[in-house]
Design a protein around this motif. Sequence first.
Motif, PDB file in Angstrom:
ATOM      1  N   SER A 172      11.862  12.803  10.957  1.00 16.56           N
ATOM      2  CA  SER A 172      10.798  12.854  11.973  1.00 16.56           C
ATOM      3  C   SER A 172       9.579  12.043  11.548  1.00 16.56           C
ATOM      4  CB  SER A 172      10.382  14.305  12.234  1.00 16.56           C
ATOM      5  OG  SER A 172      11.442  15.036  12.798  1.00 16.56           O
ATOM      6  N   SER A 173       9.275  12.057  10.240  1.00 21.61           N
ATOM      7  CA  SER A 173       8.153  11.258   9.726  1.00 21.61           C
ATOM      8  C   SER A 173       8.358   9.792  10.079  1.00 21.61           C
ATOM      9  CB  SER A 173       8.044  11.359   8.201  1.00 21.61           C
ATOM     10  OG  SER A 173       8.007  12.676   7.750  1.00 21.61           O
ATOM     11  N   ILE A 174       9.561   9.310   9.810  1.00 20.56           N
ATOM     12  CA  ILE A 174       9.854   7.899  10.054  1.00 20.56           C
ATOM     13  C   ILE A 174       9.795   7.596  11.543  1.00 20.56           C
ATOM     14  CG2 ILE A 174      11.671   6.152   9.878  1.00 20.56           C
ATOM     15  CD1 ILE A 174      12.408   7.367   7.175  1.00 20.56           C
ATOM     16  N   HIS A 175      10.339   8.484  12.347  1.00 23.21           N
ATOM     17  CA  HIS A 175      10.309   8.281  13.798  1.00 23.21           C
ATOM     18  C   HIS A 175       8.869   8.198  14.302  1.00 23.21           C
ATOM     19  CE1 HIS A 175      11.273   8.694  18.043  1.00 23.21           C
ATOM     20  NE2 HIS A 175      10.431   9.702  18.111  1.00 23.21           N
ATOM     21  N   ARG A 176       7.995   9.060  13.783  1.00 28.57           N
ATOM     22  CA  ARG A 176       6.616   9.089  14.274  1.00 28.57           C
ATOM     23  C   ARG A 176       5.773   7.926  13.757  1.00 28.57           C
ATOM     24  NH1 ARG A 176       7.101  14.908  15.073  1.00 28.57           N
ATOM     25  NH2 ARG A 176       7.089  15.319  12.826  1.00 28.57           N
ATOM     26  N   ALA A 220      -6.949  19.091  13.212  1.00 30.13           N
ATOM     27  CA  ALA A 220      -7.271  17.950  12.357  1.00 30.13           C
ATOM     28  C   ALA A 220      -6.550  16.692  12.816  1.00 30.13           C
ATOM     29  CB  ALA A 220      -6.875  18.266  10.910  1.00 30.13           C
ATOM     30  N   VAL A 221      -7.124  15.564  12.448  1.00 28.60           N
ATOM     31  CA  VAL A 221      -6.473  14.267  12.623  1.00 28.60           C
ATOM     32  C   VAL A 221      -5.766  13.928  11.311  1.00 28.60           C
ATOM     33  CG1 VAL A 221      -6.806  11.794  13.013  1.00 28.60           C
ATOM     34  CG2 VAL A 221      -8.182  13.453  14.283  1.00 28.60           C
ATOM     35  N   LEU A 222      -4.445  13.798  11.377  1.00 29.63           N
ATOM     36  CA  LEU A 222      -3.667  13.468  10.186  1.00 29.63           C
ATOM     37  C   LEU A 222      -2.724  12.309  10.484  1.00 29.63           C
ATOM     38  CD1 LEU A 222      -2.587  16.970   8.786  1.00 29.63           C
ATOM     39  CD2 LEU A 222      -4.302  15.424   7.815  1.00 29.63           C
ATOM     40  N   SER A 223      -2.339  11.627   9.411  1.00 31.28           N
ATOM     41  CA  SER A 223      -1.349  10.564   9.496  1.00 31.28           C
ATOM     42  C   SER A 223      -0.043  11.061   8.889  1.00 31.28           C
ATOM     43  CB  SER A 223      -1.868   9.346   8.728  1.00 31.28           C
ATOM     44  OG  SER A 223      -0.893   8.327   8.703  1.00 31.28           O
ATOM     45  N   GLU A 224       1.037  10.395   9.220  1.00 36.72           N
ATOM     46  CA  GLU A 224       2.288  10.669   8.527  1.00 36.72           C
ATOM     47  C   GLU A 224       2.166  10.222   7.075  1.00 36.72           C
ATOM     48  OE1 GLU A 224       4.773  12.360   9.150  1.00 36.72           O
ATOM     49  OE2 GLU A 224       4.815  12.607  11.309  1.00 36.72           O
ATOM     50  N   PRO A 225       2.817  10.912   6.111  1.00 35.02           N
ATOM     51  CA  PRO A 225       3.774  12.009   6.316  1.00 35.02           C
ATOM     52  C   PRO A 225       3.139  13.393   6.372  1.00 35.02           C
ATOM     53  CG  PRO A 225       3.734  11.438   4.021  1.00 35.02           C
ATOM     54  CD  PRO A 225       2.782  10.480   4.696  1.00 35.02           C
ATOM     55  N   PHE A 226       1.790  13.461   6.327  1.00 35.77           N
ATOM     56  CA  PHE A 226       1.134  14.773   6.326  1.00 35.77           C
ATOM     57  C   PHE A 226       1.387  15.530   7.629  1.00 35.77           C
ATOM     58  CE2 PHE A 226      -1.490  12.476   3.159  1.00 35.77           C
ATOM     59  CZ  PHE A 226      -1.272  13.317   2.085  1.00 35.77           C
ATOM     60  N   VAL A 227       1.560  14.795   8.735  1.00 33.13           N
ATOM     61  CA  VAL A 227       1.841  15.454  10.017  1.00 33.13           C
ATOM     62  C   VAL A 227       3.143  16.247   9.915  1.00 33.13           C
ATOM     63  CG1 VAL A 227       2.430  15.077  12.443  1.00 33.13           C
ATOM     64  CG2 VAL A 227       0.574  13.759  11.386  1.00 33.13           C
ATOM     65  N   SER A 228       4.205  15.601   9.488  1.00 39.21           N
ATOM     66  CA  SER A 228       5.511  16.275   9.391  1.00 39.21           C
ATOM     67  C   SER A 228       5.491  17.391   8.362  1.00 39.21           C
ATOM     68  CB  SER A 228       6.599  15.255   9.039  1.00 39.21           C
ATOM     69  OG  SER A 228       6.785  14.349  10.107  1.00 39.21           O
ATOM     70  N   MET A 229       4.762  17.186   7.269  1.00 44.53           N
ATOM     71  CA  MET A 229       4.665  18.222   6.241  1.00 44.53           C
ATOM     72  C   MET A 229       3.972  19.463   6.791  1.00 44.53           C
ATOM     73  SD  MET A 229       3.661  15.796   3.007  1.00 44.53           S
ATOM     74  CE  MET A 229       3.189  17.172   1.953  1.00 44.53           C
ATOM     75  N   LEU A 233       0.832  -1.202   0.000  1.00 43.83           N
ATOM     76  CA  LEU A 233       0.000   0.000   0.000  1.00 43.83           C
ATOM     77  C   LEU A 233       0.866   1.252   0.000  1.00 43.83           C
ATOM     78  CD1 LEU A 233      -2.905   1.147   0.218  1.00 43.83           C
ATOM     79  CD2 LEU A 233      -2.643   1.052   2.703  1.00 43.83           C
ATOM     80  N   ARG A 234       0.583   2.151  -0.937  1.00 42.15           N
ATOM     81  CA  ARG A 234       1.299   3.434  -0.960  1.00 42.15           C
ATOM     82  C   ARG A 234       0.977   4.214   0.316  1.00 42.15           C
ATOM     83  NH1 ARG A 234       3.536   6.128  -5.127  1.00 42.15           N
ATOM     84  NH2 ARG A 234       2.458   4.797  -6.636  1.00 42.15           N
ATOM     85  N   GLY A 235       1.988   4.694   0.993  1.00 37.98           N
ATOM     86  CA  GLY A 235       1.786   5.406   2.242  1.00 37.98           C
ATOM     87  C   GLY A 235       2.853   5.021   3.249  1.00 37.98           C
ATOM     88  N   PRO A 236       2.624   5.271   4.530  1.00 34.77           N
ATOM     89  CA  PRO A 236       3.646   5.029   5.549  1.00 34.77           C
ATOM     90  C   PRO A 236       4.185   3.602   5.571  1.00 34.77           C
ATOM     91  CG  PRO A 236       1.863   6.339   6.466  1.00 34.77           C
ATOM     92  CD  PRO A 236       1.410   5.918   5.108  1.00 34.77           C
ATOM     93  N   SER A 237       3.326   2.617   5.289  1.00 31.41           N
ATOM     94  CA  SER A 237       3.796   1.226   5.347  1.00 31.41           C
ATOM     95  C   SER A 237       4.903   0.953   4.333  1.00 31.41           C
ATOM     96  CB  SER A 237       2.632   0.256   5.151  1.00 31.41           C
ATOM     97  OG  SER A 237       1.928   0.527   3.966  1.00 31.41           O
ATOM     98  N   ALA A 238       4.947   1.727   3.245  1.00 36.72           N
ATOM     99  CA  ALA A 238       5.994   1.541   2.240  1.00 36.72           C
ATOM    100  C   ALA A 238       7.377   1.844   2.809  1.00 36.72           C
ATOM    101  CB  ALA A 238       5.718   2.425   1.027  1.00 36.72           C
ATOM    102  N   ILE A 239       7.443   2.678   3.839  1.00 39.07           N
ATOM    103  CA  ILE A 239       8.739   3.018   4.453  1.00 39.07           C
ATOM    104  C   ILE A 239       9.417   1.755   4.968  1.00 39.07           C
ATOM    105  CG2 ILE A 239       9.885   4.352   6.260  1.00 39.07           C
ATOM    106  CD1 ILE A 239       7.440   6.275   6.165  1.00 39.07           C
ATOM    107  N   PRO A 273       4.268  -4.165  10.906  1.00 37.87           N
ATOM    108  CA  PRO A 273       5.474  -3.365  10.702  1.00 37.87           C
ATOM    109  C   PRO A 273       5.422  -1.953  11.287  1.00 37.87           C
ATOM    110  CG  PRO A 273       4.130  -3.282   8.736  1.00 37.87           C
ATOM    111  CD  PRO A 273       3.362  -4.092   9.741  1.00 37.87           C
ATOM    112  N   LEU A 274       4.219  -1.409  11.499  1.00 35.85           N
ATOM    113  CA  LEU A 274       4.057  -0.036  11.984  1.00 35.85           C
ATOM    114  C   LEU A 274       3.150  -0.037  13.205  1.00 35.85           C
ATOM    115  CD1 LEU A 274       4.925   0.522   8.928  1.00 35.85           C
ATOM    116  CD2 LEU A 274       3.611   2.635   9.130  1.00 35.85           C
TER     117      LEU A 274
END
Length: 300
Positions: free
Chosen positions: A252-256, A165-174, A30-36, A99-100
């Motif tokens: 920071s995105s990866i850390h969060r 707002a409620v956001l997920s990474e990477p939008f939080v860091s952005m 899935l495209r998104g944080p799990s791809a990290i 994984p996350l």
Amino acid sequence: MKIPVCLLLCLLCACNPARKEDNIVRVKLLRGPSAIAFAQLMDTSVTVNGKLLQIEVVDSPELIQAKLIKGEAELAVLPMLSAVNLYNKGVNYPLLGCPLWGTLYVVGRDSSSGVLHLFGSGTSPDILTRYYLNNHPEWKPELNYTFGSARDLFTGLLSGTVQTAVLSEPFVSMALKKDSTVRLVADLNRPDPDAQGFAQTAIVLSERGMQMQPALDSLLRASCRFAVEQPDRAIRILEEKDIFAKGMLTESSIHRCRIDYVPACRAKEAVQNLLTIILAYEPKALGGKLPDDTFFLCEH
């Protein structure tokens, strides 16, 4: 006697029934944080038990679910809710590991805001937001679901249309990077400070792939460790593969995202805790019941 060409081809095929799929491990990511968590595996050719890992990045959980229903993957990554829902409907892809451990945060300019914007009614962001608010009764915002996607909500926050707002990474860091007035308001990923987080992401495995379980566990553990220990290299790989736009990810995105591969047996209690919350708030999200123990793949 001459054998017709078409008959000869048929005979040759019958003698060599091996399919192309027998030599590859089809991974739907899935495209998104799990791809990290898969950055290292995307950077080089990887074989598992002599079979090439073939990773396809898919843009939505719904598309991945469709591929699993058709049996078009040995390994897939999707939201835990989607994985359980499919399993409860008889689609036999049990849990290999997690994984996350949480990418959801409340961000904004005013923690006392009377309106909290989020998207995806009945999904993990919605349920975990309601769970958090029930455990923090001092804050009673009105929940607003008018935005249709995380990107729309992110844009609304930056434009000032949305204050909280409620956001997920990477939008939080952005958001934190682009607007100095935006700050972290709440962490929705841990019920208490000592918890690892919620197992919101699932890696599932087909019956055909189960003989590769030990090797896959080892590869996934190493790839997750790579993302955490070498975030700059992981970001470079993901940008080069066009999984994320340049500058979208940060250390920071990866850390969060709390990346840490935990096999299903060890993750079982944490998964069950999350699913119990989901069942209490939104039973239909799981198909109305918790999965049985066969959902959790354990080595024997």
